[in-house]
Structures are given as structure tokens and as C-alpha cells.
Design a protein around this motif. Structure first.
Motif, PDB file in Angstrom:
ATOM      1  N   ALA A  95     125.844  63.523  18.829  1.00 12.30           N
ATOM      2  CA  ALA A  95     125.313  63.842  18.510  1.00 12.30           C
ATOM      3  C   ALA A  95     125.228  63.234  17.626  1.00 12.30           C
ATOM      4  N   LEU A  96     126.523  63.688  16.844  1.00 12.10           N
ATOM      5  CA  LEU A  96     126.950  63.425  15.327  1.00 12.10           C
ATOM      6  C   LEU A  96     126.676  62.374  14.682  1.00 12.10           C
ATOM      7  N   LEU A  97     127.884  61.584  16.098  1.00 11.86           N
ATOM      8  CA  LEU A  97     127.846  59.935  15.463  1.00 11.86           C
ATOM      9  C   LEU A  97     126.402  59.194  15.775  1.00 11.86           C
ATOM     10  N   CYS A  98     125.594  59.719  16.655  1.00 15.01           N
ATOM     11  CA  CYS A  98     124.132  58.886  16.780  1.00 15.01           C
ATOM     12  C   CYS A  98     123.824  59.173  15.046  1.00 15.01           C
ATOM     13  N   GLY A  99     123.241  60.228  14.550  1.00 16.15           N
ATOM     14  CA  GLY A  99     123.323  60.448  13.722  1.00 16.15           C
ATOM     15  C   GLY A  99     122.949  59.425  12.110  1.00 16.15           C
ATOM     16  N   ALA A 100     124.658  59.759  12.618  1.00 11.50           N
ATOM     17  CA  ALA A 100     124.947  58.663  11.794  1.00 11.50           C
ATOM     18  C   ALA A 100     124.147  57.746  11.479  1.00 11.50           C
ATOM     19  N   PHE A 101     124.305  56.781  13.399  1.00 18.63           N
ATOM     20  CA  PHE A 101     123.812  55.372  13.284  1.00 18.63           C
ATOM     21  C   PHE A 101     122.635  55.690  13.521  1.00 18.63           C
ATOM     22  N   PHE A 102     121.949  56.258  13.694  1.00 21.14           N
ATOM     23  CA  PHE A 102     119.955  56.621  12.941  1.00 21.14           C
ATOM     24  C   PHE A 102     120.263  56.320  11.521  1.00 21.14           C
ATOM     25  N   MET A 103     120.807  57.060  10.649  1.00 23.22           N
ATOM     26  CA  MET A 103     120.453  57.311   9.418  1.00 23.22           C
ATOM     27  C   MET A 103     120.581  55.472   8.699  1.00 23.22           C
ATOM     28  N   VAL A 104     121.637  54.984   9.194  1.00 21.39           N
ATOM     29  CA  VAL A 104     122.589  53.653   8.719  1.00 21.39           C
ATOM     30  C   VAL A 104     120.898  52.821   9.318  1.00 21.39           C
ATOM     31  N   LEU A 105     120.643  52.703  10.472  1.00 21.56           N
ATOM     32  CA  LEU A 105     119.538  51.743  10.073  1.00 21.56           C
ATOM     33  C   LEU A 105     118.181  52.072  10.083  1.00 21.56           C
ATOM     34  N   LEU A 106     117.807  53.576  10.355  1.00 23.03           N
ATOM     35  CA  LEU A 106     117.125  53.499   9.186  1.00 23.03           C
ATOM     36  C   LEU A 106     116.757  53.145   8.087  1.00 23.03           C
ATOM     37  N   ASP A 107     118.028  53.300   7.655  1.00 27.63           N
ATOM     38  CA  ASP A 107     118.176  52.792   5.861  1.00 27.63           C
ATOM     39  C   ASP A 107     117.461  51.570   5.051  1.00 27.63           C
ATOM     40  N   ALA A 108     117.916  51.193   6.346  1.00 29.31           N
ATOM     41  CA  ALA A 108     118.101  49.258   6.642  1.00 29.31           C
ATOM     42  C   ALA A 108     116.725  49.050   6.575  1.00 29.31           C
ATOM     43  N   THR A 109     115.901  49.320   7.148  1.00 25.56           N
ATOM     44  CA  THR A 109     114.474  49.450   7.373  1.00 25.56           C
ATOM     45  C   THR A 109     113.391  49.830   6.566  1.00 25.56           C
ATOM     46  N   ILE A 110     113.409  51.563   6.132  1.00 29.69           N
ATOM     47  CA  ILE A 110     112.537  51.835   5.437  1.00 29.69           C
ATOM     48  C   ILE A 110     112.556  51.524   4.295  1.00 29.69           C
ATOM     49  N   THR A 111     113.526  50.870   4.050  1.00 37.33           N
ATOM     50  CA  THR A 111     113.188  49.906   2.618  1.00 37.33           C
ATOM     51  C   THR A 111     112.643  49.168   1.890  1.00 37.33           C
ATOM     52  N   ILE A 112     112.675  48.500   4.227  1.00 34.97           N
ATOM     53  CA  ILE A 112     111.870  47.270   3.471  1.00 34.97           C
ATOM     54  C   ILE A 112     110.125  48.356   3.034  1.00 34.97           C
ATOM     55  N   VAL A 113     109.504  48.987   3.781  1.00 36.18           N
ATOM     56  CA  VAL A 113     108.562  49.978   3.166  1.00 36.18           C
ATOM     57  C   VAL A 113     108.339  50.118   2.019  1.00 36.18           C
ATOM     58  N   ALA A 114     109.333  50.695   1.599  1.00 28.80           N
ATOM     59  CA  ALA A 114     108.957  51.218  -0.104  1.00 28.80           C
ATOM     60  C   ALA A 114     109.608  50.327  -0.712  1.00 28.80           C
ATOM     61  N   LEU A 115     109.609  49.048  -0.423  1.00 32.01           N
ATOM     62  CA  LEU A 115     109.574  48.052  -2.016  1.00 32.01           C
ATOM     63  C   LEU A 115     108.817  47.597  -2.673  1.00 32.01           C
ATOM     64  N   PRO A 116     107.107  48.089  -2.535  1.00 34.96           N
ATOM     65  CA  PRO A 116     106.928  47.977  -3.177  1.00 34.96           C
ATOM     66  C   PRO A 116     106.652  49.087  -4.189  1.00 34.96           C
ATOM     67  N   SER A 117     106.849  49.942  -4.053  1.00 33.88           N
ATOM     68  CA  SER A 117     106.973  51.012  -5.191  1.00 33.88           C
ATOM     69  C   SER A 117     108.334  51.301  -5.469  1.00 33.88           C
ATOM     70  N   ILE A 118     109.364  50.423  -4.981  1.00 38.02           N
ATOM     71  CA  ILE A 118     110.381  50.597  -6.155  1.00 38.02           C
ATOM     72  C   ILE A 118     110.348  49.584  -6.713  1.00 38.02           C
ATOM     73  N   GLY A 119     109.544  47.907  -6.276  1.00 44.32           N
ATOM     74  CA  GLY A 119     109.301  46.674  -7.588  1.00 44.32           C
ATOM     75  C   GLY A 119     108.546  47.945  -8.591  1.00 44.32           C
ATOM     76  N   ALA A 120     107.658  48.400  -8.472  1.00 52.86           N
ATOM     77  CA  ALA A 120     105.871  49.066  -9.547  1.00 52.86           C
ATOM     78  C   ALA A 120     107.358  49.918 -10.547  1.00 52.86           C
ATOM     79  N   GLY A 121     107.858  50.978  -9.864  1.00 56.91           N
ATOM     80  CA  GLY A 121     108.710  51.723 -10.251  1.00 56.91           C
ATOM     81  C   GLY A 121     110.339  51.593 -11.206  1.00 56.91           C
ATOM     82  N   LEU A 122     110.465  49.729 -10.873  1.00 56.61           N
ATOM     83  CA  LEU A 122     112.285  50.568 -11.593  1.00 56.61           C
ATOM     84  C   LEU A 122     111.252  48.952 -11.677  1.00 56.61           C
ATOM     85  N   ARG A 123     110.595  48.262 -12.093  1.00 57.95           N
ATOM     86  CA  ARG A 123     109.956  47.255 -12.332  1.00 57.95           C
ATOM     87  C   ARG A 123     110.311  45.532 -12.441  1.00 57.95           C
ATOM     88  N   PHE A 124     111.319  45.605 -11.227  1.00 58.99           N
ATOM     89  CA  PHE A 124     111.741  45.072 -10.594  1.00 58.99           C
ATOM     90  C   PHE A 124     111.121  43.078 -10.959  1.00 58.99           C
TER      91      PHE A 124
END
Length: 186
Positions: A24-53
Motif C-alpha cells: 500500500a505504501l509503495l503503491c501510494g508513492a508510485f501514485f504520487m509520482v505519476l499524479l505529479d507528472a500529469t497534474i502539472t499539465i493542468v496547473a501550467l496556466p496558473s504557474i505561468g501567470a503566478g511566476l511570470r513564465f
């Protein structure tokens, strides 16, 4: 001599009920790794505006993580072989978690990109180590196949979760608008 040592490890794995908690712990870690890779795509507009990329610079938010992650996977697995699986896995979790915190607190584009590189290195350490721990903790055959199936399924859910959250938030927004419009019509 070595076969009796591996037989002892297999016997202790069969008797140890904590192996499912470890999974369960190992699966949770793998879940976080892949979630982080994809959730950033959704957040890119906010990241760009907030940090002026710049638009060209914004792609590096994804690339810094992906290139580091992909480039260091073999090194992470080898480090686990040489230094110990549990120790290397825990180091990966610490690096990944600390870098995630730094990503959330990033004050500039350079700080975010540096944190994403460290986050990718942590993920590259956690992923092959987790797979190795699963392979050595569960006995060969149906039990290991089940554990690897669970691990892979949760990774797939992690990869899709960001898009599912975006889709759910869009559906909820449409429902809220419909409810508000209906109330106004009454």
C-alpha cells in the motif's frame, strides 16, 4: 548456501502480513509520482501567470521533471542494489517530498525548475526501488502477479487522476451554473 538464504527470505515474506501494508505504501508513492507528472499539465496556466513564465520557459516545468526522472531511473535502481532498497527508497521519498514543498513555495521560475529537477531525481529513485521491493517481498507466482497488478493499476489511476479531477471540476461548475440559473428562473 545462497539458495537456502533466499528460501528463508521467501518463507519470511509468506509469513509476514505487513507485506500488504508495504505494498500500500509503495503503491501510494508510485501514485504520487505519476499524479505529479500529469497534474502539472493542468496547473501550467496558473504557474505561468503566478511566476511570470514565458511561453517557451513554461514547457521546462514539465521537461525538468520528465528528463530527470527518465534519465536517472537506471541509476536509482542500481543505487538500491548497492546501498539497500529501503534506505534508497526512503531517501527518494524525502527528496521527492521536500522538492514538492519547494515547488509549492517557489518564488521564481528558476526556483521552480530547480525544485522540479530534484523532484524528478526523487521519483527516479523511488520508482525502481519500489518495484524491486515488491519483487523481493512477494513470492513468485500468483501473489507477486497480484501485487504487481495492484501497483500498475494505481500508477495508471495516478496518471489519469489529474485529468479526472479537471473533468470533475468542470462538471461541477456546469452543474452549479445550471442550479443558479434555475433558481433565478423561479
Amino acid at each position: 548456501m545462497e539458495s537456502s538464504a533466499s528460501a528463508g527470505r521467501v518463507a519470511s515474506a509468506v509469513l509476514d502480513p505487513r507485506r500488504w501494508l508495504a505494498l500500500a505504501l509503495l503503491c501510494g508513492a508510485f501514485f504520487m509520482v505519476l499524479l505529479d507528472a500529469t497534474i502539472t499539465i493542468v496547473a501550467l496556466p496558473s504557474i505561468g501567470a503566478g511566476l511570470r513564465f514565458s511561453e517557451q520557459g513554461l514547457q521546462w516545468v514539465l521537461s525538468a521533471y520528465a528528463l530527470t526522472f527518465g534519465g536517472l531511473l537506471l541509476l536509482g535502481g542500481r543505487a538500491a542494489d548497492l546501498l539497500g532498497r529501503r534506505r534508497v527508497f526512503m531517501a527518494g521519498v524525502v527528496f521527492f517530498t521536500a522538492a514538492s514543498l519547494l515547488c509549492g513555495l517557489a518564488w521564481s521560475p528558476a526556483a521552480l525548475l530547480a525544485a522540479r529537477v530534484v523532484q524528478g531525481a526523487g521519483a527516479a529513485t523511488m520508482t525502481p526501488t519500489a518495484l524491486s521491493i515488491i519483487s523481493t517481498t512477494f513470492t513468485e507466482g500468483a501473489e507477486r502477479n497480484k501485487a504487481l497488478g495492484i501497483w500498475g493499476a494505481l500508477g495508471g489511476i495516478g496518471a489519469a487522476a489529474a485529468w479526472l479531477m479537471l473533468l470533475m471540476s468542470l462538471i461541477l461548475c456546469v452543474l452549479f451554473i445550471l442550479v443558479i440559473r434555475r433558481r433565478e428562473a423561479l
